[in-house]
Design a protein around this motif. Sequence first.
Motif, mmCIF file in Angstrom:
data_model
loop_
_atom_site.group_PDB
_atom_site.id
_atom_site.type_symbol
_atom_site.label_atom_id
_atom_site.label_comp_id
_atom_site.label_asym_id
_atom_site.label_seq_id
_atom_site.Cartn_x
_atom_site.Cartn_y
_atom_site.Cartn_z
ATOM 1 N N ASN A 180 0.822 -1.117 -0.128
ATOM 2 C CA ASN A 180 0.008 -0.045 -0.074
ATOM 3 C C ASN A 180 0.899 1.465 -0.126
ATOM 4 O O ASN A 180 0.568 2.201 -0.517
ATOM 5 N N ARG A 181 2.089 1.163 0.787
ATOM 6 C CA ARG A 181 2.818 2.332 0.801
ATOM 7 C C ARG A 181 3.532 2.460 -0.619
ATOM 8 O O ARG A 181 3.558 3.636 -1.156
ATOM 9 N N HIS A 182 3.839 1.512 -1.408
ATOM 10 C CA HIS A 182 4.475 1.562 -2.679
ATOM 11 C C HIS A 182 3.282 2.150 -3.697
ATOM 12 O O HIS A 182 3.708 3.053 -4.376
ATOM 13 N N LYS A 183 2.137 1.616 -3.532
ATOM 14 C CA LYS A 183 0.919 2.283 -4.430
ATOM 15 C C LYS A 183 0.765 3.740 -4.263
ATOM 16 O O LYS A 183 0.612 4.546 -4.910
ATOM 17 N N ALA A 184 0.590 4.263 -2.905
ATOM 18 C CA ALA A 184 0.523 5.579 -2.415
ATOM 19 C C ALA A 184 1.357 6.506 -2.879
ATOM 20 O O ALA A 184 1.351 7.550 -3.586
ATOM 21 N N LEU A 185 2.840 5.887 -2.838
ATOM 22 C CA LEU A 185 3.970 6.764 -3.342
ATOM 23 C C LEU A 185 3.904 6.935 -4.861
ATOM 24 O O LEU A 185 4.080 8.174 -5.340
ATOM 25 N N ASN A 186 3.648 6.051 -5.528
ATOM 26 C CA ASN A 186 3.372 6.149 -7.073
ATOM 27 C C ASN A 186 2.408 6.771 -7.475
ATOM 28 O O ASN A 186 2.597 7.582 -8.355
ATOM 29 N N LEU A 187 1.337 6.994 -6.809
ATOM 30 C CA LEU A 187 0.243 7.803 -7.040
ATOM 31 C C LEU A 187 0.549 9.275 -6.871
ATOM 32 O O LEU A 187 0.154 9.992 -7.641
ATOM 33 N N TYR A 188 1.092 9.407 -5.586
ATOM 34 C CA TYR A 188 1.417 10.888 -5.513
ATOM 35 C C TYR A 188 2.530 11.423 -6.498
ATOM 36 O O TYR A 188 2.425 12.540 -6.848
ATOM 37 N N THR A 189 3.547 10.589 -6.737
ATOM 38 C CA THR A 189 4.525 11.145 -7.757
ATOM 39 C C THR A 189 3.855 11.332 -9.076
ATOM 40 O O THR A 189 3.928 12.512 -9.691
ATOM 41 N N SER A 235 -1.205 8.073 2.729
ATOM 42 C CA SER A 235 0.092 7.778 3.126
ATOM 43 C C SER A 235 0.711 7.890 4.441
ATOM 44 O O SER A 235 1.197 6.987 5.117
ATOM 45 N N ASP A 236 0.062 9.219 5.184
ATOM 46 C CA ASP A 236 0.393 9.293 6.577
ATOM 47 C C ASP A 236 -0.365 8.129 7.443
ATOM 48 O O ASP A 236 0.040 7.485 8.244
ATOM 49 N N TYR A 237 -1.389 7.810 7.009
ATOM 50 C CA TYR A 237 -2.460 6.893 7.563
ATOM 51 C C TYR A 237 -1.615 5.660 7.466
ATOM 52 O O TYR A 237 -1.653 4.676 8.427
ATOM 53 N N ILE A 238 -1.077 5.194 6.505
ATOM 54 C CA ILE A 238 -0.312 3.787 6.203
ATOM 55 C C ILE A 238 1.043 3.971 7.133
ATOM 56 O O ILE A 238 1.134 2.883 7.602
ATOM 57 N N THR A 239 1.537 4.982 7.145
ATOM 58 C CA THR A 239 2.852 5.054 7.926
ATOM 59 C C THR A 239 2.465 4.685 9.767
ATOM 60 O O THR A 239 3.094 4.106 10.204
ATOM 61 N N ASN A 240 1.203 5.514 9.785
ATOM 62 C CA ASN A 240 0.642 5.300 11.372
ATOM 63 C C ASN A 240 0.408 3.844 11.569
ATOM 64 O O ASN A 240 0.815 3.319 12.824
ATOM 65 N N VAL A 241 -0.138 3.073 10.761
ATOM 66 C CA VAL A 241 -0.460 1.960 10.876
ATOM 67 C C VAL A 241 0.735 0.991 10.931
ATOM 68 O O VAL A 241 1.013 0.289 11.713
ATOM 69 N N LYS A 242 1.771 1.384 10.127
ATOM 70 C CA LYS A 242 3.345 0.762 10.254
ATOM 71 C C LYS A 242 3.594 0.937 11.617
ATOM 72 O O LYS A 242 4.239 -0.166 12.318
ATOM 73 N N ASP A 243 3.862 2.038 12.216
ATOM 74 C CA ASP A 243 4.176 2.402 13.369
ATOM 75 C C ASP A 243 3.425 1.478 14.472
ATOM 76 O O ASP A 243 4.030 1.122 15.578
ATOM 77 N N SER A 244 2.157 1.449 14.453
ATOM 78 C CA SER A 244 1.540 0.650 15.414
ATOM 79 C C SER A 244 1.582 -0.887 15.381
ATOM 80 O O SER A 244 1.755 -1.469 16.217
ATOM 81 N N TYR A 245 1.906 -1.190 14.055
ATOM 82 C CA TYR A 245 2.397 -2.590 13.825
ATOM 83 C C TYR A 245 3.867 -2.964 14.589
ATOM 84 O O TYR A 245 3.972 -3.953 15.004
#
Length: 316
Positions: A180-189, A235-245
């Motif tokens: 998901n982080r990979h997809k979000a980064l590609n979309l943002y770019t 992307s921030d939400y995904i990062t927060n979930v990663k931090d929670s994990y």
Amino acid sequence: MEYIYKFDTDNGFEETTMPKFYDAIEDDDFYLMYLGKADFIDFAKKYKLDNALVDLLVTENSKKSYVAVEDTYTFAILELLDIRGNLDTSDLIGFYIENNRLVVVDMYDKDDSTTRAFNKMVAKRFSSRSPGRALKHFITALIDKHTKIFDQIKDSTAQIEDSIINNKSNKDKIGVISDNRHKALNLYTSYERLLDTIEVFVENENEIFDDDDIKHLKSLAYRVERYSANISYLSDYITNVKDSYDSKMDLTMNSTMKILTVVTTIFTPITVLTGWYGMNFENMPELSWEFGYMYIIGLSILSVIICYLLFKKIDK
């Protein structure tokens, strides 16, 4: 594959032929053409367009992001993500823009999304001449399904978050998060590149677009900015979930290490006794005792009980 249209304010888009593309037209009309890369190169050579365009397109690896603003034309190449799969492939689309003329160049389109977007744009009813409006509807048609991608990424990330909070089994949490982080980064770019191109159109240095065009291009820019902001928040939400994990994994690891430490400490006295009496020196009186074996067993059990009670008291 080629599509050539003349926009007439009375009749809308009417199919025409390439030789008529440079015929004189009224101020409120404009020409619209859709060509493949090879067809556009032939068109550029035949009608003696800027040689720089031909040189750019005949190279084996065309640029994925490019804008050229000249006195008589603007040419841009857009890289838009193919929304199938893991968002790791892109469609390449060129735009050749003159006064009252717009050519869409299909440079690479594996899923025919560019063709569908062009046909969808042509189906729109325009009340007045506006190549800028045509660009707006074309690019909007290309990205209108991206909201579904947002929802898919958000929903799968939310499922991972729920499994983390409720200790549910999910064997590939980190794999889904990374994907998901990979997809979000590609979309943002992709959105940032698109915004850069639209901003060049809006600046209108060669005055190819009129005020109505600029209005529609600004509207398109606002839409893409919202998409970019949404994917940034996601992307921030995904990062927060990663931090929670990561925090959950750290807690699990700490709990495991705590248990291992307690068990090791409890059995340390037994280890000491085993090592001590395993030396078998001749002058160790306990070795000749009648109840020496039972004595060691009792001492070992007593040491374990004392350590257990001590840790239990400390834990409280």
